[in-house]
Motif scaffolding. Sequence first.
Motif, PDB file in Angstrom:
ATOM      1  N   ALA A 104      44.395  37.708  35.083  1.00 20.97           N
ATOM      2  CA  ALA A 104      44.243  37.692  36.542  1.00 20.97           C
ATOM      3  C   ALA A 104      45.332  36.840  37.186  1.00 20.97           C
ATOM      4  O   ALA A 104      45.645  35.748  36.716  1.00 20.97           O
ATOM      5  CB  ALA A 104      42.865  37.162  36.919  1.00 20.97           C
ATOM      6  N   GLY A 105      45.894  37.381  38.283  1.00 25.50           N
ATOM      7  CA  GLY A 105      46.927  36.653  39.002  1.00 25.50           C
ATOM      8  C   GLY A 105      46.515  36.348  40.424  1.00 25.50           C
ATOM      9  O   GLY A 105      45.357  36.511  40.812  1.00 25.50           O
ATOM     10  N   ALA A 106      47.484  35.940  41.225  1.00 24.58           N
ATOM     11  CA  ALA A 106      47.201  35.502  42.593  1.00 24.58           C
ATOM     12  C   ALA A 106      46.652  36.633  43.459  1.00 24.58           C
ATOM     13  O   ALA A 106      45.871  36.391  44.386  1.00 24.58           O
ATOM     14  CB  ALA A 106      48.475  34.934  43.218  1.00 24.58           C
ATOM     15  N   GLU A 107      47.055  37.873  43.166  1.00 26.09           N
ATOM     16  CA  GLU A 107      46.636  39.004  43.993  1.00 26.09           C
ATOM     17  C   GLU A 107      45.331  39.637  43.541  1.00 26.09           C
ATOM     18  O   GLU A 107      44.796  40.520  44.220  1.00 26.09           O
ATOM     19  CB  GLU A 107      47.730  40.077  43.988  1.00 26.09           C
ATOM     20  N   THR A 108      44.808  39.206  42.402  1.00 28.89           N
ATOM     21  CA  THR A 108      43.637  39.870  41.822  1.00 28.89           C
ATOM     22  C   THR A 108      42.441  39.840  42.750  1.00 28.89           C
ATOM     23  O   THR A 108      41.808  40.880  43.017  1.00 28.89           O
ATOM     24  CB  THR A 108      43.269  39.230  40.470  1.00 28.89           C
ATOM     25  N   ALA A 109      42.085  38.664  43.243  1.00 26.66           N
ATOM     26  CA  ALA A 109      40.902  38.533  44.093  1.00 26.66           C
ATOM     27  C   ALA A 109      41.034  39.379  45.358  1.00 26.66           C
ATOM     28  O   ALA A 109      40.079  40.048  45.766  1.00 26.66           O
ATOM     29  CB  ALA A 109      40.660  37.062  44.451  1.00 26.66           C
ATOM     30  N   ARG A 110      42.219  39.332  45.971  1.00 26.60           N
ATOM     31  CA  ARG A 110      42.415  40.108  47.210  1.00 26.60           C
ATOM     32  C   ARG A 110      42.267  41.601  46.963  1.00 26.60           C
ATOM     33  O   ARG A 110      41.603  42.304  47.722  1.00 26.60           O
ATOM     34  CB  ARG A 110      43.799  39.820  47.797  1.00 26.60           C
ATOM     35  N   ARG A 111      42.889  42.084  45.891  1.00 29.13           N
ATOM     36  CA  ARG A 111      42.834  43.522  45.615  1.00 29.13           C
ATOM     37  C   ARG A 111      41.399  43.978  45.359  1.00 29.13           C
ATOM     38  O   ARG A 111      40.964  45.003  45.887  1.00 29.13           O
ATOM     39  CB  ARG A 111      43.713  43.848  44.402  1.00 29.13           C
ATOM     40  N   LEU A 112      40.658  43.219  44.577  1.00 32.41           N
ATOM     41  CA  LEU A 112      39.280  43.592  44.285  1.00 32.41           C
ATOM     42  C   LEU A 112      38.400  43.471  45.524  1.00 32.41           C
ATOM     43  O   LEU A 112      37.517  44.307  45.756  1.00 32.41           O
ATOM     44  CB  LEU A 112      38.739  42.729  43.141  1.00 32.41           C
ATOM     45  N   ARG A 113      38.625  42.440  46.307  1.00 34.24           N
ATOM     46  CA  ARG A 113      37.840  42.268  47.541  1.00 34.24           C
ATOM     47  C   ARG A 113      38.070  43.431  48.499  1.00 34.24           C
ATOM     48  O   ARG A 113      37.120  43.967  49.078  1.00 34.24           O
ATOM     49  CB  ARG A 113      38.226  40.946  48.203  1.00 34.24           C
ATOM     50  N   ASP A 114      39.324  43.843  48.658  1.00 30.90           N
ATOM     51  CA  ASP A 114      39.632  44.960  49.557  1.00 30.90           C
ATOM     52  C   ASP A 114      38.996  46.253  49.057  1.00 30.90           C
ATOM     53  O   ASP A 114      38.435  47.032  49.844  1.00 30.90           O
ATOM     54  CB  ASP A 114      41.145  45.149  49.685  1.00 30.90           C
ATOM     55  N   LEU A 115      39.091  46.483  47.756  1.00 26.19           N
ATOM     56  CA  LEU A 115      38.526  47.701  47.182  1.00 26.19           C
ATOM     57  C   LEU A 115      37.015  47.756  47.364  1.00 26.19           C
ATOM     58  O   LEU A 115      36.453  48.760  47.822  1.00 26.19           O
ATOM     59  CB  LEU A 115      38.881  47.776  45.692  1.00 26.19           C
ATOM     60  N   LEU A 116      36.337  46.664  47.033  1.00 21.45           N
ATOM     61  CA  LEU A 116      34.876  46.654  47.129  1.00 21.45           C
ATOM     62  C   LEU A 116      34.422  46.642  48.584  1.00 21.45           C
ATOM     63  O   LEU A 116      33.324  47.120  48.893  1.00 21.45           O
ATOM     64  CB  LEU A 116      34.315  45.463  46.358  1.00 21.45           C
ATOM     65  N   ILE A 193      36.275  38.066  37.073  1.00 21.83           N
ATOM     66  CA  ILE A 193      37.672  38.393  36.752  1.00 21.83           C
ATOM     67  C   ILE A 193      38.622  37.544  37.591  1.00 21.83           C
ATOM     68  O   ILE A 193      39.578  36.952  37.074  1.00 21.83           O
ATOM     69  CB  ILE A 193      37.925  39.899  36.966  1.00 21.83           C
ATOM     70  N   ALA A 194      38.360  37.476  38.896  1.00 22.74           N
ATOM     71  CA  ALA A 194      39.222  36.690  39.789  1.00 22.74           C
ATOM     72  C   ALA A 194      39.206  35.211  39.415  1.00 22.74           C
ATOM     73  O   ALA A 194      40.221  34.511  39.573  1.00 22.74           O
ATOM     74  CB  ALA A 194      38.774  36.870  41.234  1.00 22.74           C
ATOM     75  N   ASP A 195      38.069  34.718  38.889  1.00 19.53           N
ATOM     76  CA  ASP A 195      37.964  33.318  38.468  1.00 19.53           C
ATOM     77  C   ASP A 195      38.619  33.069  37.116  1.00 19.53           C
ATOM     78  O   ASP A 195      38.677  31.922  36.656  1.00 19.53           O
ATOM     79  CB  ASP A 195      36.496  32.889  38.394  1.00 19.53           C
ATOM     80  N   GLY A 196      39.075  34.143  36.453  1.00 21.15           N
ATOM     81  CA  GLY A 196      39.695  33.983  35.144  1.00 21.15           C
ATOM     82  C   GLY A 196      38.712  33.608  34.057  1.00 21.15           C
ATOM     83  O   GLY A 196      39.052  32.877  33.121  1.00 21.15           O
ATOM     84  N   ASP A 197      37.472  34.154  34.136  1.00 23.18           N
ATOM     85  CA  ASP A 197      36.428  33.830  33.161  1.00 23.18           C
ATOM     86  C   ASP A 197      36.141  35.062  32.300  1.00 23.18           C
ATOM     87  O   ASP A 197      35.283  35.886  32.628  1.00 23.18           O
ATOM     88  CB  ASP A 197      35.158  33.398  33.894  1.00 23.18           C
ATOM     89  N   PRO A 198      36.863  35.236  31.196  1.00 21.90           N
ATOM     90  CA  PRO A 198      36.722  36.463  30.404  1.00 21.90           C
ATOM     91  C   PRO A 198      35.351  36.651  29.785  1.00 21.90           C
ATOM     92  O   PRO A 198      34.859  37.784  29.715  1.00 21.90           O
ATOM     93  CB  PRO A 198      37.808  36.325  29.329  1.00 21.90           C
TER      94      PRO A 198
END
Length: 228
Positions: A104-116, A193-198
Amino acid sequence: MSTKQEDSRGLVSERLASELRRDILDGRLAPGTRLGEVALAERFDVSRGPVRAALNLLNEIGIVTIVPNSGARVRVIGREDAQALYEVRAALEGEVAMLAAQKAGAETARRLRDLLGQHAGEIRARPDGAYLQTGGDRDFHLVIAEMAANPILERYLSRDLYPQLALLRVKHRNVRGRGAEALREHERIAAAIADGDPEVAGLLMRRHIRNSWTALEAQLSETEEDRT
């Protein structure tokens, strides 16, 4: 046959396979429908060779069944095969979610938030309906597979597993009330995923797949009761 002719025939068969796959997964060719080579050759204005090759391609990804001396039909997925598909899905997608969390990178949370956020709006419009996604970059599971950055896993899921699951849903589109619940599960997976907790991401994804199977299995049971 020259290499050029072989390439041309291969391109034709791939185009036919793509069109037939779309017809099958959109429900225009229902499970059990006979796929006659002569009729399809007439429909597409081609010889039977590319049609046969296209049907073989669809057989390889599990959405067409070819029986010797009987011909091809759109596959009918029974309960035992459906359960096996979901067991494989839980194992692979659990791993995919873990890999996505690790990378997960810096854009991960934003991309998932927008999608959901888009999905939430669709579910509000149909609160008692199923969670229907349109595929590609609008599909939560495909997006997670892309984020995992494992091309072998992504190719297997998108090419082999997901078409079979989509075919299974053609007959069982309306798992009542599952949409809002599935969205909440997606939101928890996305957060892990966004928190980096596999570990948590993998656990939540496997639980989500098991819940999806439980809902579908109940509908399979209802369908069987309707036939008795």
